[in-house]
Write an enzyme that holds these catalytic residues in place. Structure first.
Site, PDB file in Angstrom:
ATOM      1  N   LYS A 119      33.805 -30.341  47.736  1.00 26.86           N
ATOM      2  CA  LYS A 119      32.856 -31.533  47.899  1.00 26.86           C
ATOM      3  C   LYS A 119      32.051 -31.511  49.213  1.00 26.86           C
ATOM      4  O   LYS A 119      30.906 -32.035  49.040  1.00 26.86           O
ATOM      5  CB  LYS A 119      33.966 -32.823  48.407  1.00 26.86           C
ATOM      6  CG  LYS A 119      34.829 -32.972  47.238  1.00 26.86           C
ATOM      7  CD  LYS A 119      35.602 -34.156  47.539  1.00 26.86           C
ATOM      8  CE  LYS A 119      36.778 -34.637  46.435  1.00 26.86           C
ATOM      9  NZ  LYS A 119      37.697 -33.719  46.052  1.00 26.86           N
ATOM     10  N   GLU A 203      35.166 -39.013  55.598  1.00 25.17           N
ATOM     11  CA  GLU A 203      33.881 -39.938  55.245  1.00 25.17           C
ATOM     12  C   GLU A 203      34.005 -41.329  55.620  1.00 25.17           C
ATOM     13  O   GLU A 203      35.274 -41.505  55.892  1.00 25.17           O
ATOM     14  CB  GLU A 203      33.581 -39.840  53.648  1.00 25.17           C
ATOM     15  CG  GLU A 203      33.087 -38.396  53.246  1.00 25.17           C
ATOM     16  CD  GLU A 203      33.041 -38.556  51.707  1.00 25.17           C
ATOM     17  OE1 GLU A 203      32.274 -37.526  51.185  1.00 25.17           O
ATOM     18  OE2 GLU A 203      33.604 -39.382  51.078  1.00 25.17           O
ATOM     19  N   HIS A 238      44.198 -44.042  44.504  1.00 27.90           N
ATOM     20  CA  HIS A 238      43.225 -43.414  44.130  1.00 27.90           C
ATOM     21  C   HIS A 238      43.118 -42.702  42.903  1.00 27.90           C
ATOM     22  O   HIS A 238      42.418 -41.777  42.488  1.00 27.90           O
ATOM     23  CB  HIS A 238      42.691 -42.212  45.260  1.00 27.90           C
ATOM     24  CG  HIS A 238      42.679 -42.569  46.699  1.00 27.90           C
ATOM     25  ND1 HIS A 238      41.892 -43.349  47.149  1.00 27.90           N
ATOM     26  CD2 HIS A 238      43.820 -42.495  47.581  1.00 27.90           C
ATOM     27  CE1 HIS A 238      42.119 -43.722  48.204  1.00 27.90           C
ATOM     28  NE2 HIS A 238      43.172 -43.119  48.555  1.00 27.90           N
ATOM     29  N   ARG A 300      33.638 -31.264  33.839  1.00 25.01           N
ATOM     30  CA  ARG A 300      34.421 -31.290  32.762  1.00 25.01           C
ATOM     31  C   ARG A 300      34.504 -32.509  32.043  1.00 25.01           C
ATOM     32  O   ARG A 300      33.697 -33.406  32.327  1.00 25.01           O
ATOM     33  CB  ARG A 300      35.985 -30.766  33.252  1.00 25.01           C
ATOM     34  CG  ARG A 300      36.429 -31.858  34.299  1.00 25.01           C
ATOM     35  CD  ARG A 300      38.001 -31.744  34.541  1.00 25.01           C
ATOM     36  NE  ARG A 300      38.391 -32.625  35.614  1.00 25.01           N
ATOM     37  CZ  ARG A 300      38.843 -33.788  35.640  1.00 25.01           C
ATOM     38  NH1 ARG A 300      38.533 -34.508  34.702  1.00 25.01           N
ATOM     39  NH2 ARG A 300      39.010 -34.511  36.896  1.00 25.01           N
TER      40      ARG A 300
END
Length: 671
Positions: A119, A203, A238, A300
């Site tokens: 990421k 973040e 999540h 994907r």
């Protein structure tokens, strides 16, 4: 002129394997399934033209064994491998190994996967490409002191996120600096287990975030298009719960900005195949063209791809196969339609009332809707009636996907589809999904990723037992409802007594107690149930769809399903289970109550927080159990002293002992 594959291997299991097989068969392509011990009789194995055994049930010994899968493809004569999603689908090393053998990987290149696999690196790449990125720390340093310092600079609340992978694994929200170290340790353990990489990034947490993603598709001829957006904001831990397309409340201006950024992101890495660009959107003041940021790219096919297929009328798996075979994209951007609204709900074997604990069990009864009056319905599943939800894999039962002319009709169609879905044998999240569909804010399109957590108490409500359900269960347990064999006068006379007073005994376990009932036959389709309170007279008619029970205050249409040690009553899409009592087992269990804590499911003990001899308080975390790809904290049910506790890294079975308690010593400081 390109040549389409004649035979492919699907390196996956469950509903996605079945999904790929259906499209391949429609295109005349032969299919090869792979399976573990637990999946020897699975639906995807039965559907494929051929199947190859790849190892024991744990994924590390089977579905994650790249060498076994490639060997299976070569021996079975497959020309290409479709990875599905999860497992090895975003593993660039697997792609390299596939290509090295001369096989085709049905997906992006290893370089594209590497570019988006971490990421932090992906976000630096996106910044260079001009794609907006959420504020945060994406550096290499991983020391606690550095990460904690960066979190303070960013400002709480923050999100700790695993650099590798996705799906919410290794992700923790931290509201307070004092909790950062504990959350970091937990995130690292989960990331290491899921992805083999415990590095993280930090973040800024967006106060009212929406999760909106864009489906992109590229080919090997330099073409990249988008297939509009999906809203995946309804999440729990999540993990996406309900997805829809298009995103509620999106304007043409916002869609243009977001889809343009997504295409730019895919072009930056020369992307080929199906991919998803995920954005975090600040919905504090509605959707704005300058208030979305790149989160990550899934290189994907996504679990929620059917909603995109429903609004475009396209088959994304077919597109994958054509692109992998060397063809150009079937349509240009201007040719891709957008019609109506689609919603997908993920139906899981889990118990929302117990923190969504996965629920293993046998699907004794399983029935899905074939058609709806208010829209289209599509069911994506990898299981059949009689299959067992295994502790080794994700507990998804099915994805229900509906399409309507607009969002209100799609919502109505989903509510109808859920009410017509019947499952008995395991606890499911179906009532929770129905409550979400009826949620006032969600119905109005006022969604964000915090909706479920904020309103959890109102979404998890006990499902009322239908009137007459217990009576129908008692009749079923008595055996008197069995249909007589044709021409058998003795079976037809079941319940007959030459003298009055004959009653068939039935014992149910209710709230830990054995309750005795007697069932008498009053005449054709008429019965009396006697209990401790009163005698209830009923009439039960057999109908094509089940039974119709009537009596005082009761008018119930339902199905009965025999299950081990009990019976399930299925009515209005909900199953209510009644246990036929075993007094000997009940007595044995009562003798063990209170002095030990057992595993709620099979799993791996990831961390042990206390030791033998420690005094613990009710609610204190004793150990962390990893099961169904998630970490679950096991807490003390009461105050006490730990006599014995399972060791770290132990693999435990369901109901096996984790902790044994002994009475805590008296507090000698009190007089």
């Amino acid at each position: 002129m390109t040549k389409m594959f004649s035979r492919i291997l699907i390196a996956n299991r469950g509903e996605i394997a079945c999904r790929v097989i259906r499209t391949a068969q429609r295109m005349g392509i032969g299919t090869v399934a792979v399976y573990s011990d637990a999946d020897a009789h699975a639906l995807h194995v039965a559907m494929a033209d051929d199947a190859v055994y790849i190892g024991p049930s744990p994924v590390t010994d089977s579905y994650l064994r790249a060498d076994h899968i490639i060997d299976a493809a070569l021996k079975s004569g497959a020309e290409a491998i479709h990875p599905g999603y999860g497992f090895l689908s975003e593993n660039p090393g697997f792609v390299d190994a596939v290509v090295k053998t001369g096989l085709v990987f049905i997906g992006p290149s290893a370089d594209s996967i590497r570019a988006m696999g971490l990421k932090d690196a992906a976000k630096r790449l996106m910044e260079k490409a001009g794609v907006p990125v959420v504020p945060g720390y994406h550096g290499e340093a991983q020391e606690l002191v550095v990460l904690a310092s960066k979190a303070r600079e960013i400002g709480y609340p923050v999100l700790i996120k695993a650099r590798a992978g996705g799906g919410g694994k290794g992700m923790r929200k931290v509201d307070n600096p004092d909790d950062f170290a504990e959350a970091l340790g937990s995130a690292r353990r989960e990331a290491k287990s899921a992805f083999g990489d415990d590095r993280v990034l930090v973040e800024k947490y967006i106060a009212k975030p929406r999760h909106i993603e864009v489906q992109v598709f590229g080919d090997n001829h330099g073409n990249v298009v988008h297939l509009y957006e999906r809203d995946c904001s309804l999440q729990r831990r999540h993990q996406k719960v309900i997805e829809e397309a298009p995103a509620p409340g999106i304007t043409a201006e916002v869609r243009s900005a977001m889809t343009s950024a997504a295409v730019k992101a895919a072009q930056a890495i020369n992307y080929s195949g199906a991919g998803t660009i995920e954005f975090i959107v600040d919905a504090t003041e509605g959707l704005k063209p300058d208030r979305f940021w790149f989160m990550e790219m899934n290189t994907r096919l996504q679990v929620e791809h059917p909603v995109t297929e429903m609004i475009t009328g396209l088959d994304l798996v077919e597109w994958q196969l054509r692109v992998a075979a060397g063809e150009k994209l079937p349509l240009s951007q201007k040719q891709i339609p957008l019609d109506g609204h689609a919603i997908e709900a993920r139906l899981y074997a889990e118990d929302p009332a117990k923190s969504f604990l996965p629920a293993i069990g046998t699907l004794h009864h399983l029935s899905f809707p074939n058609a709806l009056q208010d829209g289209e319905v599509r069911v994506e599943t990898g299981v059949r009636a009689g299959d067992t939800i295994s502790p080794y894999y994700d507990p998804m039962i099915a994805k229900l996907v509906v399409h309507g002319a607009d969002r209100p009709s799609a919502l109505a169609a989903m509510e109808s589809a859920l009410s017509q879905t019947e499952i008995a044998g395991t606890t499911t999240n179906a009532p929770f999904l129905s409550a979400l569909i009826r949620h006032q804010g969600f119905a109005a399109g006022d969604v964000d990723t915090g909706l479920i957590d904020r309103d959890l108490a109102g979404l998890i409500v006990p499902v009322a037992t239908p009137k007459g359900a217990k009576e129908l269960a008692i009749l079923s347990a008595s055996g008197l409802l069995k249909r007589p064999a044709h021409g058998d006068p003795w079976t037809a006379l079941r319940g007959y007594s030459h003298h009055n007073g004959l009653a068939y005994p039935v014992m149910l376990e209710e709230a830990g107690q054995i309750v005795r009932y007697g069932v008498s036959v009053l005449g054709d389709e008429r019965y009396a149930i006697s209990g401790s309170d009163a005698v209830v007279e009923l009439r039960v008619l057999h109908e094509p769809q089940g039974w119709h029970l009537t009596g005082k205050g009761m008018n119930l249409r339902a199905k009965t399903v025999a299950i081990p040690h009990g019976v399930a009553i299925v009515a209005n899409g909900m199953a209510t289970t009644f246990s036929i009592a075993d007094p000997f087992l009940l007595a044995e269990q009562a003798g063990n109550a209170g002095d030990r804590l057992t595993a709620p499911m099979p799993g791996l003990v990831k961390a042990v927080r206390v030791a033998a001899g420690d005094l613990v308080k009710k609610g204190q975390i004793l150990l962390v159990l990893e099961a169904m790809k998630m970490e679950h904290s096991i807490t003390a049910p009461h105050d006490g002293k730990v006599a014995e506790i399972v060791s770290e890294n132990s693999q435990v079975k369901e109901n096996s002992a984790l902790v044994r308690f002994e009475e805590a010593p008296a507090d000698t400081t009190k007089n």
